[in-house]
Design a protein around this motif. Structure first.
Motif, short mmCIF file in Angstrom:
data_model
loop_
_atom_site.label_atom_id
_atom_site.label_comp_id
_atom_site.label_asym_id
_atom_site.label_seq_id
_atom_site.Cartn_x
_atom_site.Cartn_y
_atom_site.Cartn_z
N UNK A 142 -37.48 100.50 64.19
CA UNK A 142 -36.51 101.51 64.58
C UNK A 142 -35.17 101.19 63.92
N UNK A 143 -34.53 102.23 63.41
CA UNK A 143 -33.22 102.05 62.78
C UNK A 143 -32.13 102.65 63.65
N UNK A 144 -30.93 102.12 63.50
CA UNK A 144 -29.78 102.68 64.21
C UNK A 144 -28.54 102.52 63.34
N UNK A 145 -27.56 103.34 63.63
CA UNK A 145 -26.30 103.34 62.87
C UNK A 145 -25.14 102.97 63.79
N UNK A 146 -24.29 102.09 63.31
CA UNK A 146 -23.11 101.66 64.05
C UNK A 146 -21.89 102.14 63.29
N UNK A 147 -21.05 102.94 63.94
CA UNK A 147 -19.85 103.49 63.30
C UNK A 147 -18.60 102.91 63.95
N UNK A 148 -17.75 102.30 63.13
CA UNK A 148 -16.49 101.73 63.59
C UNK A 148 -15.36 102.70 63.22
N UNK A 149 -14.53 103.02 64.18
CA UNK A 149 -13.38 103.90 63.95
C UNK A 149 -12.13 103.15 64.34
N UNK A 150 -11.20 103.04 63.40
CA UNK A 150 -9.96 102.30 63.64
C UNK A 150 -9.09 103.04 64.65
N UNK A 151 -8.58 102.30 65.64
CA UNK A 151 -7.66 102.87 66.61
C UNK A 151 -6.26 102.96 66.01
#
Length: 757
Positions: free
Chosen positions: A712-721
């Motif tokens: 299973x694959x997953x995506x992690x998205x980081x968004x700068x505050x």
């Protein structure tokens, strides 16, 4: 072309060596130019189908044509086949320049010397508990661990083969020891430092060449990995118990690549790795390395371990002892398991009591029976007068004034009755159980400063030393060893290093026999010794890898590595975050994924496996040339032939991303894939411990599995505050997949670097 390699290459080289002049002495200078040992990489893609013998001749053909066959053979140090395509030879810069013009030459670089970086640890790691099952009965059964080090003392009881099975049929190695010294435990022994020492000596120097361990380091590491059970193992009566390696059922293949006088030449290390691959080991353990930032194509361990992992061999290496500063970690290649060092809960304690009533706890191995614990004695400082130390306790300084063995022996000669020693400031609150020749206590730096203040505050300072012997359940434990090298990686900050930490402080294990005539040594087992370093933590992990490998023979090296990293503990025995030497929470550049949990690593639930070609794409993203890529991989490949995979997207069991500090609305996405290794149906839910300064979104947030091997694959998205909330260049967090039904947590670190550019 594909070059076939087997024992014929070795036989060819042995023939050449033994037909050379036995009295040869390397002149060191040829036509006014200095001879040096170079490691030479050759093109693996030649169009001629060389036979094995011709491969050796092909390597020899790159040597200067002015040399006759005897002289050429004397110049050749090692011919490789499995670990790299090429050889090591004594050459001048001018000869290398001429060699570069020959077809098939890729690159050459000078040889360099790398540095060498238990009765209680199996229990401390949970391998001796009642519910641990058969792990410590025949743990590691059928697994062969290759130990590249200073050799071993083969007749040590830790290498007894009582109850051992014969080695598996995959074993193709040999034993260079006298008849009967190898057995079912110690199945192989090769000496690759001997050729190096003999070819570098001059005059009447015999090179101090021995076949056995002349340091004790290799005996210690091998015993830690797979030593047989030895009862009443102790030193000076302390740390007494049954000594046993992590995987007592595993077989040991020893490759002597280091010595007391010549260190660990890269050419010898490559020769040892070459033999280990050919011999059929399952695990390689190297408690040695160079400094941080080494380019992979110039790093013999990185090159050799890439080739080893391609063949399914797990490689475990020490992280180095250059801590506690950052950017000091060695053995940075991502296909290596890089191991840092931690403490255990065992202390060998002594207490200093001053004339003003203050008491300070320290450590010492030497705890004499005839030292009156009630008698206060005069105490003098480190600026003592040699005529005024008879029957006195000497404070031996701290920091840069720390007393070394020679000075303490000097105190003994001149009548001192005891010694108190402070530590380096960098050690924080950590001390070691040292074997001083005087009754002693090693204290922390701050306690040493208080000793100085007391001496300066009175005309008649006094002290006594109380011996408390071995205690357990000390707290905090584990904590980071101050000396353990830290990340971030200099070679590639996109990969978290070290990967893991394990016991590396005051480890009791097999050693060279030694003589100690002190009364306290009467009950001592004189073939065990206490040592500290990441050299001691690495073999703990190598043994644990053998335990996992014996249970999961079909797992790749990267699956095993993931199992170790994702199940690691980030809390100590008191349920608090693992601390560093200052007893404040340690970050991921110190502990990596955390402290190894051997039992959990057997059943990790999910693993982050890596396809071998993904690491080729990884190398290409680091701007290595095709020629450098060929050196590292040993394959005739070009970066243009592989799909581009960003470094951040390599399926490593940690995540490292960079975010510009001053950018607006910046986001970065990372992809990971997990493989189910647990039978039956399972569901994993997401848990996040967020790094400061970012929001994190993971899709999907549930992973459902119905069979082993399912991915299973997953995506992690980081968004700068908008407001980071930190002035640090880095922030740290964790991403966990939790299967409550299985009581399984699969955790990976997340590191965000805030780039000021």
């Amino acid at each position: 072309m594909e070059i076939k390699q087997n024992t014929s290459i070795v036989l060819f080289f042995i023939f050449c060596v033994f037909t050379s002049q036995l009295s040869y002495s390397d002149p060191g200078v040829v036509n006014g130019s200095q001879l040096r040992t170079y490691i030479v990489h050759l093109d693996p893609s030649t169009n001629i189908d060389y036979s094995d013998l011709e491969y050796g001749r092909w390597c020899m053909s790159f040597l200067p044509t002015t040399l006759d066959s005897t002289a050429a053979t004397e110049r050749m140090v090692h011919i490789y086949g499995d670990v790299i395509h090429g050889f090591a030879a004594r050459l001048t810069e001018e000869e290398i320049a001429d060699m570069e013009k020959k077809e098939g030459f890729i690159s050459a670089y000078p040889d360099k010397t790398l540095q060498l970086h238990t009765t209680h640890t199996p229990k401390f790691l949970g391998l001796m508990n009642a519910d641990a099952g058969p792990l410590m009965v025949d743990g590691g059964k059928g697994v062969i661990v290759g130990v590249l080090d200073t050799g071993v003392t083969p007749d040590h009881p830790s290498f007894s083969d009582d109850g051992m099975d014969s080695p598996p049929i995959t074993w193709k190695g040999s034993c260079d020891l006298p008849n009967g010294m190898c057995n079912k435990k110690l199945i192989g022994y090769r000496n690759f430092i001997e050729r190096y020492t003999k070819i570098h000596v001059t005059g009447d120097d015999d090179g101090n060449v021995t076949i056995f361990d002349d340091v004790g380091h290799g005996t210690h590491t091998a015993g830690t990995i797979a030593g047989a059970a030895v009862h009443n193992a102790n030193i000076l009566g302390e740390a007494n118990g049954t000594a046993m390696g992590m995987a007592p059922g595993a077989h040991l293949a020893i490759y002597r690549v280091c010595s007391q006088y010549y260190g660990c030449p890269s050419s010898s290390i490559l020769a040892g790795m070459n033999a280990a691959i050919k011999d059929g080991v399952d695990v390689m353990s190297l408690s040695l390395g160079s400094g941080p930032g080494e380019k992979y194509d110039m790093d013999s361990i990185a090159v050799g371990s890439f080739r080893a992992t391609q063949k399914g061999i797990f490689v475990s290496c020490s992280a180095g002892n250059e801590g506690p500063g950052y950017k000091t970690v060695a053995n940075e290649a991502p296909w290596i398991l890089t191991v840092g060092a931690s403490t255990t809960d065992r202390r060998i304690t002594s207490v200093v009591k001053l004339g003003n009533g203050q008491q300070f706890e320290g450590q010492t191995l030497y705890q004499p029976k005839n030292f009156d614990p009630e008698q206060m004695r005069p105490l003098v400082g480190s600026n003592y007068d040699v005529d005024d130390i008879v029957n006195k306790i000497v404070y031996c300084g701290s920091g840069i004034a720390l007393c070394q063995r020679e000075e303490i022996n000097y105190l003994v000669t001149n009548g001192a009755i005891g010694v108190i020693q402070g530590s380096y400031r960098e050690q924080g609150y950590q001390t070691f159980a040292r074997n001083h020749s005087l009754p002693s206590s090693d204290l922390t730096f701050n306690k040493g400063e208080e000793i100085i203040n007391y001496i300066n505050s009175t005309d008649n300072p006094t002290a006594k030393i109380l011996f408390k012997h071995t205690i357990f359940n000390a707290s905090p434990s584990p904590s980071m060893a101050f000396f353990s090298s830290r990340g971030p990686s200099v070679a590639n900050p996109g990969i978290m290093k070290p990967d893991i930490i394990g016991p590396g402080v005051d480890i009791l294990a097999s050693y060279l026999p030694f003589i100690d005539r002190r009364p306290e040594a009467e009950s001592s087992n004189h073939s065990f010794y206490i040592m500290s370093g990441t050299s001691m933590s690495c073999p703990h992990l190598s043994g644990i890898v053998a335990l996992i490998k014996s249970r999961h023979k079909d797992w790749s090296p990267f699956a095993i590595k993931s199992a170790i990293m994702t199940t690691a503990d980030i809390l100590d025995r008191d349920g608090k975050p693992i601390t560093n030497e200052m007893y404040v929470p340690a970050n991921q550049f110190a502990i990596g994924s955390g402290h190894v949990n051997a039992r959990k690593a057997m059943k990790p639930g999910l693993v982050y496996d890596v396809a071998s070609d993904d690491y080729i794409s990884f190398i290409c993203q680091m701007n290595y040339t095709d020629k450098q890529l060929m050196v590292i991989t040993g394959r005739n490949v070009k970066c243009s032939e592989f799909k581009k995979i960003s470094i951040k997207d390599v399926n490593y069991p940690s995540i490292s991303v960079e975010i510009p500090r001053n950018a607006h609305d910046y986001k970065v996405a990372v992809k990971r894939t997990v493989t189910n290794v647990n039978p039956g149906n399972s569901t994993y839910s997401l848990k996040l411990n967020l790094p400061k300064g970012v929001s994190v979104t993971v899709k999907p947030q549930l992973l459902n599995f119905s069979k082993i091997g399912q991915k299973k694959s997953f995506t992690v998205t980081f968004v700068k505050k908008k407001h980071l909330g930190t002035n640090s260049h880095y922030s740290h967090g964790y991403l966990s997949w939790i299967a409550n039904k299985l009581d399984t947590v699969v955790r990976i670190p997340m590191i965000v670097k805030y780039n000021d550019q």
